[in-house]
Scaffold this active site. Structure first.
Site, mmCIF file in Angstrom:
data_model
loop_
_atom_site.group_PDB
_atom_site.id
_atom_site.type_symbol
_atom_site.label_atom_id
_atom_site.label_comp_id
_atom_site.label_asym_id
_atom_site.label_seq_id
_atom_site.Cartn_x
_atom_site.Cartn_y
_atom_site.Cartn_z
ATOM 1 N N ARG A 236 27.674 22.134 103.351
ATOM 2 C CA ARG A 236 26.355 21.644 102.963
ATOM 3 C C ARG A 236 25.766 20.828 104.107
ATOM 4 O O ARG A 236 26.470 20.102 104.817
ATOM 5 C CB ARG A 236 26.436 20.757 101.703
ATOM 6 C CG ARG A 236 26.531 21.519 100.395
ATOM 7 C CD ARG A 236 25.236 22.263 100.094
ATOM 8 N NE ARG A 236 25.243 22.912 98.801
ATOM 9 C CZ ARG A 236 25.649 24.143 98.565
ATOM 10 N NH1 ARG A 236 26.134 24.864 99.575
ATOM 11 N NH2 ARG A 236 25.596 24.657 97.362
ATOM 12 N N GLU A 265 16.227 22.270 104.019
ATOM 13 C CA GLU A 265 16.165 23.722 103.925
ATOM 14 C C GLU A 265 14.946 24.157 103.120
ATOM 15 O O GLU A 265 14.651 23.549 102.097
ATOM 16 C CB GLU A 265 17.441 24.276 103.285
ATOM 17 C CG GLU A 265 18.686 24.034 104.133
ATOM 18 C CD GLU A 265 19.951 24.670 103.553
ATOM 19 O OE1 GLU A 265 19.890 25.223 102.428
ATOM 20 O OE2 GLU A 265 20.993 24.619 104.225
ATOM 21 N N HIS A 284 21.656 29.598 105.940
ATOM 22 C CA HIS A 284 22.373 29.457 104.664
ATOM 23 C C HIS A 284 22.679 30.838 104.076
ATOM 24 O O HIS A 284 22.345 31.143 102.927
ATOM 25 C CB HIS A 284 21.553 28.629 103.665
ATOM 26 C CG HIS A 284 22.426 27.960 102.629
ATOM 27 N ND1 HIS A 284 22.124 26.737 102.068
ATOM 28 C CD2 HIS A 284 23.586 28.345 102.049
ATOM 29 C CE1 HIS A 284 23.050 26.403 101.187
ATOM 30 N NE2 HIS A 284 23.953 27.369 101.164
#
Length: 319
Positions: A236, A265, A284
């Site tokens: 993360r 993000e 991601h």
């Protein structure tokens, strides 16, 4: 019309047709994310008042949303991490939350290994340079004989350790609740974070995102790492102070790094990390495989069906 299910995970019709058919066969109506990214609160508030269940991506699900979603009874996280979902408040509002624990582990582990190899040989930089007409003879590193430290030793990190067995590396790991039997099977030495940072040539991050792990990799930690070491993050973005990582790479303290996740993000093009030739970045995408989409989508669909049929769903997190 049937009960509405909002799917905020992207590419649902494209890659999750079996799960969509399953839900529709049970009388649910699917409302898909049309934005191709996590949905904002303003976008959610227009949709959630009539929603009974959610197949959730990484959007934020908290009391502000629950308060305006009176029909919502189930959130099936399309993935593992649930730091974007307030589990306690969901329970207060009678909303059951599940995740896809272990179902994307292999995909993430494979990308982590790929990011390690990409960093030590600087593959993306060389590709870009060659396409520009250059013929750079970059001298990289071999991982054979190196030490790899895994911060976290859950299913993904265990997958990384298993895949690295044939590379001739020494593997160390830290975990608050170590699986000593699995470590023995994979020839992994369990140790502390400090020892990993001081002694390992490659450090791969696999910890969950909690308040206590926020910026667990900051200036002090990067300074503790070996000169010329490599850092990889497929966990993360909140775990890493990006400013500290930037300085460690810019100064040459670290030889290279790879990350699949960011503090913000979608990441902005102005992110300073994108300026660095020794930084590999992916959006991601670690769990983005056809196999993962099939497995996770079917599990999340079944979880929603189970909730509405009064059964206990698999991987219930706030029961």
């Amino acid at each position: 019309m049937g009960k509405k299910v909002l799917v905020t995970a992207t590419n649902y019709s494209k890659y999750c047709s079996q799960a969509k058919i399953l839900l529709e066969s049970e009388g649910f109506e699917i409302i898909e994310n049309e934005f191709g990214r996590p949905m904002t609160f303003d976008e959610l508030k227009l949709r959630v008042p009539d929603i009974y269940a959610v197949v959730a991506g990484v959007d934020t699900w908290n009391e502000e949303v629950f308060r305006i979603a009176p029909k919502l009874k189930a959130i099936a996280r399309f993935g593992v991490g649930v730091d974007n979902i307030d589990l306690n408040k969901a329970k207060d509002y009678g909303i059951k939350v599940t995740n896809a624990k272990g179902m994307n582990s292999n995909a993430v582990a494979e990308l982590a290994v790929g990011l390690i190899l990409g960093a030590v040989r600087n593959i993306p930089y060389l590709t870009g340079s060659l396409k520009k007409g250059n013929w750079d003879r970059f001298v990289g590193r071999e991982i054979a004989g190196k030490s790899v430290g895994l911060l976290g030793f859950g299913s993904i990190a265990q997958g990384v350790a298993e895949k690295l067995q044939g590379f001739g590396v020494k593997i160390y790991a830290f975990d608050k609740y170590p699986n000593l039997e699995k470590a023995k099977d994979l020839n992994v030495t369990m140790t502390c974070i400090e020892e990993i940072l001081k002694s390992c040539d490659i450090v791969s991050l696999h910890l969950p995102s909690f308040k206590e792990t926020y910026h667990i990799m900051g200036r002090e930690q990067f300074e503790t790492m070996k000169d010329g070491a490599y850092f990889v993050n497929t966990a993360r973005g909140a775990l890493v102070d990006e400013k500290a990582l930037y300085q460690a790479l810019k100064s040459g303290k670290l030889a290279g790094a790879s990350t699949d996740v960011f503090e913000e993000e979608p990441a902005k093009p102005s992110n300073p990390l994108f300026e660095l030739d020794n930084m590999i970045c992916t959006p991601h995408t670690a769990a983005e495989t056809y196999e993962t989409y099939t497995t996770v989508s079917m599990a999340t669909a079944q979880g929603i069906i189970d909730v509405f049929k009064g059964r206990t769903p698999q991987n219930l997190l706030n029961g």
